[in-house]
Write a protein that holds these residues in place. Structure first.
Motif: not given
Length: 204
Positions: A147, A150-151, A153-154, A192, A195-196
């Motif tokens: 995560f 993930f954070k 990137k998004y 996306w 990638e979660l």
């Protein structure tokens, strides 16, 4: 004959990968359970429950899962192994008397008046402040691996709440997660989702 054997072998392998879990209840009160929802985050599965009889659920494979139980009749605590396997496959739901003061303190992390119908502009503002998160539930405060990336990137992180889940908090968390999911899909398509690290409940 060879084709039939190959198909049978393939089906056998698929079946061997599946894991059956047993869900059992510990009711520490003298009241009966009339209504509740058992949920599995990774499979996005909801099961309506109306009593405390044990039941089984089929999972696609062994591994890490997050389970929870929501009811407005009790304080419900969900206990389960860190990794599910054919030998470690028991999920225990403990029901205790619901006390108002516990309700008020347990769910203070995710405000019930928090809006879950933000516009894209409002969502992007929350992302810029680093305050937009998926909501998940668990028995500890550990954040699933992946995560952080993930954070980065998004711009969206994850907030972990207590495993004690009341129906209103459960509903708000689902709406929050679905709102974020809709925004990401509109902006990035479906990529996306791959990638979660885990799929928070409420995401289809």
């Amino acid at each position: 004959m060879t084709l039939v054997f190959a198909l049978a072998f393939g089906n056998s392998n698929a079946t061997e990968k599946e894991v059956i879990i047993e869900v059992v209840f510990e009711n520490l009160t003298e009241k009966d359970l009339n209504s509740g929802v058992f949920f599995i985050t990774e499979t996005n599965e909801r099961i309506e429950i109306s009593n405390t009889k044990s039941f089984t659920v089929k999972l696609p494979s062994k591994g890490k899962y997050q389970f929870g139980f929501a009811t407005d009749e009790f304080n419900a605590y969900t206990y389960y192994p860190a990794r599910i396997s054919s030998k470690k496959n028991t999920i225990t739901i403990r029901l205790e008397e619901k006390k108002e003061k516990i309700f008020k303190t347990r769910y203070s992390h995710f405000p019930l008046n928090k809006r879950t119908n933000l516009t894209d502009e409002q969502i992007e503002l929350e992302i810029s402040k680093g305050s937009l998160n998926f909501i998940i539930h668990g028995i500890d405060n550990t954040i699933p691996e992946g995560f952080t990336e993930f954070k980065e990137k998004y711009g969206i992180g994850v907030q972990k709440e207590n495993c004690v889940v009341d129906p209103l908090s459960f509903k708000k968390a689902n709406e929050n997660n679905q709102m974020i999911s809709d925004y990401l899909t509109e902006k990035y398509g479906k990529n996306w989702l791959n990638e979660l690290p885990i799929k928070p409940f409420g995401i289809k």
